[in-house]
Design an enzyme around this catalytic site. Sequence first.
Site, PDB file in Angstrom:
ATOM      1  N   GLU A  33       0.862  -1.190   0.000  1.00  0.00           N
ATOM      2  CA  GLU A  33       0.000   0.000   0.000  1.00  0.00           C
ATOM      3  C   GLU A  33       0.894   1.235   0.000  1.00  0.00           C
ATOM      4  N   GLY A  40      -7.617   1.799   1.878  1.00  0.00           N
ATOM      5  CA  GLY A  40      -7.939   2.345   0.559  1.00  0.00           C
ATOM      6  C   GLY A  40      -8.930   3.494   0.592  1.00  0.00           C
ATOM      7  N   THR A  41      -9.534   3.729  -0.558  1.00  0.00           N
ATOM      8  CA  THR A  41     -10.505   4.819  -0.704  1.00  0.00           C
ATOM      9  C   THR A  41     -11.638   4.641   0.298  1.00  0.00           C
ATOM     10  N   SER A 146      -9.576   3.291  -7.673  1.00  0.00           N
ATOM     11  CA  SER A 146      -9.965   4.362  -8.604  1.00  0.00           C
ATOM     12  C   SER A 146      -9.697   5.728  -7.991  1.00  0.00           C
ATOM     13  N   GLU A 204     -27.235  18.125 -13.046  1.00  0.00           N
ATOM     14  CA  GLU A 204     -27.093  16.750 -13.557  1.00  0.00           C
ATOM     15  C   GLU A 204     -27.348  16.742 -15.058  1.00  0.00           C
ATOM     16  N   GLY A 272     -18.271  10.789 -11.345  1.00  0.00           N
ATOM     17  CA  GLY A 272     -17.803   9.419 -11.529  1.00  0.00           C
ATOM     18  C   GLY A 272     -16.337   9.266 -11.147  1.00  0.00           C
ATOM     19  N   ASP A 313     -12.416  -1.675  -8.150  1.00  0.00           N
ATOM     20  CA  ASP A 313     -12.690  -0.509  -9.008  1.00  0.00           C
ATOM     21  C   ASP A 313     -11.802  -0.455 -10.245  1.00  0.00           C
ATOM     22  N   ALA A 321     -17.594  -1.138  -2.694  1.00  0.00           N
ATOM     23  CA  ALA A 321     -16.681  -1.808  -1.775  1.00  0.00           C
ATOM     24  C   ALA A 321     -16.987  -3.305  -1.674  1.00  0.00           C
ATOM     25  N   HIS A 445     -43.240  -7.767  13.901  1.00  0.00           N
ATOM     26  CA  HIS A 445     -44.046  -6.544  13.934  1.00  0.00           C
ATOM     27  C   HIS A 445     -43.750  -5.762  15.206  1.00  0.00           C
TER      28      HIS A 445
HETATM   29  P1  FAD Z   1      -9.575   1.340  -3.287  1.00  0.00           P
HETATM   30  O1  FAD Z   1     -10.401   1.338  -2.086  1.00  0.00           O
HETATM   31  O2  FAD Z   1      -9.544   2.572  -4.129  1.00  0.00           O
HETATM   32  O3  FAD Z   1      -8.098   0.987  -2.810  1.00  0.00           O
HETATM   33  C1  FAD Z   1      -7.021   0.979  -3.677  1.00  0.00           C
HETATM   34  C2  FAD Z   1      -5.751   1.161  -2.872  1.00  0.00           C
HETATM   35  O4  FAD Z   1      -4.639   0.907  -3.714  1.00  0.00           O
HETATM   36  C3  FAD Z   1      -5.555   2.591  -2.349  1.00  0.00           C
HETATM   37  O5  FAD Z   1      -5.290   2.561  -0.979  1.00  0.00           O
HETATM   38  C4  FAD Z   1      -4.343   3.098  -3.116  1.00  0.00           C
HETATM   39  O6  FAD Z   1      -3.525   3.983  -2.370  1.00  0.00           O
HETATM   40  C5  FAD Z   1      -3.597   1.810  -3.399  1.00  0.00           C
HETATM   41  N1  FAD Z   1      -2.703   1.880  -4.555  1.00  0.00           N
HETATM   42  C6  FAD Z   1      -3.016   2.311  -5.806  1.00  0.00           C
HETATM   43  N2  FAD Z   1      -1.947   2.171  -6.625  1.00  0.00           N
HETATM   44  C7  FAD Z   1      -0.958   1.642  -5.860  1.00  0.00           C
HETATM   45  C8  FAD Z   1       0.380   1.272  -6.139  1.00  0.00           C
HETATM   46  N3  FAD Z   1       0.890   1.379  -7.360  1.00  0.00           N
HETATM   47  N4  FAD Z   1       1.130   0.786  -5.123  1.00  0.00           N
HETATM   48  C9  FAD Z   1       0.619   0.642  -3.865  1.00  0.00           C
HETATM   49  N5  FAD Z   1      -0.649   0.980  -3.562  1.00  0.00           N
HETATM   50  C10 FAD Z   1      -1.432   1.457  -4.550  1.00  0.00           C
HETATM   51  N6  FAD Z   1     -18.796   1.970  -1.925  1.00  0.00           N
HETATM   52  C11 FAD Z   1     -19.709   1.258  -1.232  1.00  0.00           C
HETATM   53  O7  FAD Z   1     -19.887   0.055  -1.491  1.00  0.00           O
HETATM   54  N7  FAD Z   1     -20.444   1.834  -0.234  1.00  0.00           N
HETATM   55  C12 FAD Z   1     -20.294   3.142   0.081  1.00  0.00           C
HETATM   56  O8  FAD Z   1     -20.981   3.637   0.988  1.00  0.00           O
HETATM   57  C13 FAD Z   1     -19.349   3.919  -0.640  1.00  0.00           C
HETATM   58  N8  FAD Z   1     -19.171   5.229  -0.346  1.00  0.00           N
HETATM   59  C14 FAD Z   1     -18.229   5.934  -1.035  1.00  0.00           C
HETATM   60  C15 FAD Z   1     -18.073   7.284  -0.733  1.00  0.00           C
HETATM   61  C16 FAD Z   1     -17.139   8.040  -1.410  1.00  0.00           C
HETATM   62  C17 FAD Z   1     -16.980   9.507  -1.077  1.00  0.00           C
HETATM   63  C18 FAD Z   1     -16.310   7.427  -2.395  1.00  0.00           C
HETATM   64  C19 FAD Z   1     -15.257   8.220  -3.105  1.00  0.00           C
HETATM   65  C20 FAD Z   1     -16.462   6.093  -2.699  1.00  0.00           C
HETATM   66  C21 FAD Z   1     -17.434   5.330  -2.032  1.00  0.00           C
HETATM   67  N9  FAD Z   1     -17.650   3.994  -2.333  1.00  0.00           N
HETATM   68  C22 FAD Z   1     -18.592   3.272  -1.650  1.00  0.00           C
HETATM   69  C23 FAD Z   1     -16.864   3.290  -3.366  1.00  0.00           C
HETATM   70  C24 FAD Z   1     -15.739   2.464  -2.700  1.00  0.00           C
HETATM   71  O9  FAD Z   1     -14.930   3.323  -1.933  1.00  0.00           O
HETATM   72  C25 FAD Z   1     -14.909   1.761  -3.758  1.00  0.00           C
HETATM   73  O10 FAD Z   1     -15.747   1.003  -4.609  1.00  0.00           O
HETATM   74  C26 FAD Z   1     -13.899   0.826  -3.101  1.00  0.00           C
HETATM   75  O11 FAD Z   1     -13.039   1.537  -2.247  1.00  0.00           O
HETATM   76  C27 FAD Z   1     -13.076   0.083  -4.151  1.00  0.00           C
HETATM   77  O12 FAD Z   1     -12.178  -0.759  -3.501  1.00  0.00           O
HETATM   78  P2  FAD Z   1     -10.797  -1.185  -4.165  1.00  0.00           P
HETATM   79  O13 FAD Z   1     -10.162  -2.103  -3.183  1.00  0.00           O
HETATM   80  O14 FAD Z   1     -11.014  -1.648  -5.545  1.00  0.00           O
HETATM   81  O15 FAD Z   1      -9.930   0.159  -4.293  1.00  0.00           O
HETATM   82  P1  NAD Z   2     -21.960   8.439 -10.440  1.00  0.00           P
HETATM   83  O1  NAD Z   2     -21.628   7.743 -11.682  1.00  0.00           O
HETATM   84  O2  NAD Z   2     -22.818   7.786  -9.427  1.00  0.00           O
HETATM   85  O3  NAD Z   2     -22.660   9.836 -10.784  1.00  0.00           O
HETATM   86  C1  NAD Z   2     -22.075  10.798 -11.617  1.00  0.00           C
HETATM   87  C2  NAD Z   2     -23.167  11.646 -12.235  1.00  0.00           C
HETATM   88  O4  NAD Z   2     -22.560  12.774 -12.869  1.00  0.00           O
HETATM   89  C3  NAD Z   2     -23.967  10.911 -13.309  1.00  0.00           C
HETATM   90  O5  NAD Z   2     -25.331  10.966 -12.993  1.00  0.00           O
HETATM   91  C4  NAD Z   2     -23.631  11.685 -14.585  1.00  0.00           C
HETATM   92  O6  NAD Z   2     -24.702  11.732 -15.495  1.00  0.00           O
HETATM   93  C5  NAD Z   2     -23.280  13.071 -14.045  1.00  0.00           C
HETATM   94  N1  NAD Z   2     -22.429  13.897 -14.944  1.00  0.00           N
HETATM   95  C6  NAD Z   2     -21.343  13.496 -15.638  1.00  0.00           C
HETATM   96  N2  NAD Z   2     -20.823  14.546 -16.342  1.00  0.00           N
HETATM   97  C7  NAD Z   2     -21.603  15.638 -16.074  1.00  0.00           C
HETATM   98  C8  NAD Z   2     -21.595  17.012 -16.494  1.00  0.00           C
HETATM   99  N3  NAD Z   2     -20.671  17.500 -17.327  1.00  0.00           N
HETATM  100  N4  NAD Z   2     -22.548  17.842 -16.026  1.00  0.00           N
HETATM  101  C9  NAD Z   2     -23.501  17.364 -15.164  1.00  0.00           C
HETATM  102  N5  NAD Z   2     -23.555  16.084 -14.739  1.00  0.00           N
HETATM  103  C10 NAD Z   2     -22.625  15.229 -15.187  1.00  0.00           C
HETATM  104  O7  NAD Z   2     -20.551   8.858  -9.822  1.00  0.00           O
HETATM  105  P2  NAD Z   2     -20.159   9.462  -8.390  1.00  0.00           P
HETATM  106  O8  NAD Z   2     -21.343   9.958  -7.673  1.00  0.00           O
HETATM  107  O9  NAD Z   2     -19.022  10.370  -8.654  1.00  0.00           O
HETATM  108  O10 NAD Z   2     -19.619   8.174  -7.634  1.00  0.00           O
HETATM  109  C11 NAD Z   2     -18.469   7.456  -8.138  1.00  0.00           C
HETATM  110  C12 NAD Z   2     -18.528   6.013  -7.752  1.00  0.00           C
HETATM  111  O11 NAD Z   2     -18.373   5.858  -6.358  1.00  0.00           O
HETATM  112  C13 NAD Z   2     -19.829   5.386  -8.159  1.00  0.00           C
HETATM  113  O12 NAD Z   2     -19.548   4.387  -9.098  1.00  0.00           O
HETATM  114  C14 NAD Z   2     -20.387   4.798  -6.925  1.00  0.00           C
HETATM  115  O13 NAD Z   2     -20.747   3.447  -7.118  1.00  0.00           O
HETATM  116  C15 NAD Z   2     -19.279   4.885  -5.893  1.00  0.00           C
HETATM  117  N6  NAD Z   2     -19.909   5.337  -4.650  1.00  0.00           N
HETATM  118  C16 NAD Z   2     -20.774   4.493  -4.032  1.00  0.00           C
HETATM  119  C17 NAD Z   2     -21.435   4.909  -2.893  1.00  0.00           C
HETATM  120  C18 NAD Z   2     -22.390   3.973  -2.241  1.00  0.00           C
HETATM  121  O14 NAD Z   2     -22.362   2.793  -2.536  1.00  0.00           O
HETATM  122  N7  NAD Z   2     -23.248   4.439  -1.343  1.00  0.00           N
HETATM  123  C19 NAD Z   2     -21.231   6.175  -2.383  1.00  0.00           C
HETATM  124  C20 NAD Z   2     -20.367   7.017  -3.045  1.00  0.00           C
HETATM  125  C21 NAD Z   2     -19.705   6.570  -4.176  1.00  0.00           C
END
Ligand code: FAD
Ligand code: NAD
Length: 467
Positions: A33, A40-41, A146, A204, A272, A313, A321, A445
């Site tokens: 890491e 991670g994220t 991502s 949007e 996105g 991702d 996640a 219930h």
């Molecule tokens: P990541 O969690 O992105 O982890 C990748 C790791 O790899 C990072 O720590 C990074 O530093 C490390 N890395 C990258 N390149 C290298 C390298 N070359 N060498 C060493 N380390 C490296 N998903 C849900 O299911 N529920 C949610 O409620 C939810 N909420 C979210 C809220 C936000 C604000 C965001 C941004 C995302 C959310 N997501 C949610 C999406 C979720 O975070 C991701 O789908 C998930 O983290 C992906 O897991 P991953 O293990 O693929 O990658």
């Molecule tokens: P998203 O794909 O959910 O939404 C992005 C939105 O932006 C889309 O509706 C798209 O049409 C719009 N858009 C794109 N270009 C635009 C423009 N030029 N002007 C106006 N609107 C535009 O992406 P996100 O909300 O950034 O989330 C990213 C990822 O993180 C998602 O894939 C999601 O699965 C993950 N995530 C998951 C959770 C959860 O599971 N609760 C929470 C946060 C994030």
Amino acid sequence: MDSFDVTVIGSGPGGYVAAIRCAQLGFKTALIEKYNTLGGTCLNVGCIPSKALLDSSEHFYNAKTHFSEHGIELNDLKANLPQMIKRKAAVVKQTCDGVSFLMKKNKVTVITGHASFKNATIVSIKGADDKITEIETKHTIIATGSKPSVLPGITIDKKRIITSTEALELNEIPKHLIIIGGGVIGLELGSVYARLGAKVTVVEFLDSIIANMDRSLGKELQKVLTKEGFEFLLSHKVTSVKGGAKEVNVEAENSKGEKIKIKGDYCLVAVGRKPYTEELDLEKAGVQTDERGRIITDEHLQTNVPGIYAIGDVVKGAMLAHKASEEGVLAAEIIAGQQPHINYRLIPGVVYTWPEVASVGFTEEELKVGAVKYKTGSFPFKASGRARASMDTDGFVKVLADAATDEILGVHIIGPRAADIIAEAVVAMEYRASAEDIARMSHAHPTFTEAVKEACLAATDNRAIHI
Ligand code: FAD
Ligand code: NAD
């Protein structure tokens, strides 16, 4: 040179879960890491911190809007954002520390530094002091996750024009937060600040929010969030964002080309996320990516290079996640010669607004496109005794079932604790239950889950009892 059976690159919910499963299966496992904290994220700047702030802001909002009706009088209610951020940081630390503990417990070797391929079996790690370490590995699982996508011509200055990462760390409540993107991140983080008093405008591009879910959910959520003070500009494409010292100016145009200008103090870009493979030197190992930068894998999550797998991702599919974690387990078990399987159709999607939104299986739109004959059953939470008791009467449960066999094809919920309720639908659908199967099962219930039973009754010859 140290050598490992499996090397996992990236410690998010994909990578750390893969590492644990590899260790359980008896492999000598390394987890690399680049940051000092694991998780991670998801744990550092995603799922966990956003949910911590959603919970805090929800308490504040309920105290402000609902407590007096419950008979709880409060004077001088104030939102203390620095304290909310501090609590969020503590939750994140505890959770990340938990992953470090799990690595020790499972005897996974954690290496801190940026990993890159020297070739298909040697991974090079650059530490904080630029010192390079090389390890040899029989198998590699790439789980590098991502990063936020950006819009062409728009610079994220991280002060006024921000991504989700900065939105989790603001030191003031915005007066007017403009959000580009009515997807999951925009609506969750928009909810945090709207509840704390910010004016929130969502711009949007599509004609619906959360457009990839069943359309009925976006429609209902938009209604509720509008009542909370959100403003929505649908079918508007953002064309320019300019940040100043204290303000931000956004320009957007609708499908007719009509332009509008919006002025705020922060602009959250939530359009996105894109796969992250920077400086991984995939080409040195010969690993291929697709036109969107995602690592290409087969149904066993193996890349075009034997022994190198990719999950989460950084590969195709939902960026969630729990999807990443399932894939971590699958990759580990494939390496061990087992025959695991993931039913991608049954990975639930959740939006943690209030009411929560949760969905699994086919949407009604998908069934129409596929010309599948289906029936629907719905039940509104306003007819639920539990929901009336807690004042959570917005939303509904909608069940889609096969017209001929009654097999449940999709469940779409907007309402209280939808994120937890959806698990019942996942279990039912994994076992290919019919709507009548669920309708005939006893649900305690009063609970919110009774709405699932009632929606299943409604789908079964319109037999709902409480509506
Ligand atoms: P990541 O969690 O992105 O982890 C990748 C790791 O790899 C990072 O720590 C990074 O530093 C490390 N890395 C990258 N390149 C290298 C390298 N070359 N060498 C060493 N380390 C490296 N998903 C849900 O299911 N529920 C949610 O409620 C939810 N909420 C979210 C809220 C936000 C604000 C965001 C941004 C995302 C959310 N997501 C949610 C999406 C979720 O975070 C991701 O789908 C998930 O983290 C992906 O897991 P991953 O293990 O693929 O990658
Ligand atoms: P998203 O794909 O959910 O939404 C992005 C939105 O932006 C889309 O509706 C798209 O049409 C719009 N858009 C794109 N270009 C635009 C423009 N030029 N002007 C106006 N609107 C535009 O992406 P996100 O909300 O950034 O989330 C990213 C990822 O993180 C998602 O894939 C999601 O699965 C993950 N995530 C998951 C959770 C959860 O599971 N609760 C929470 C946060 C994030």
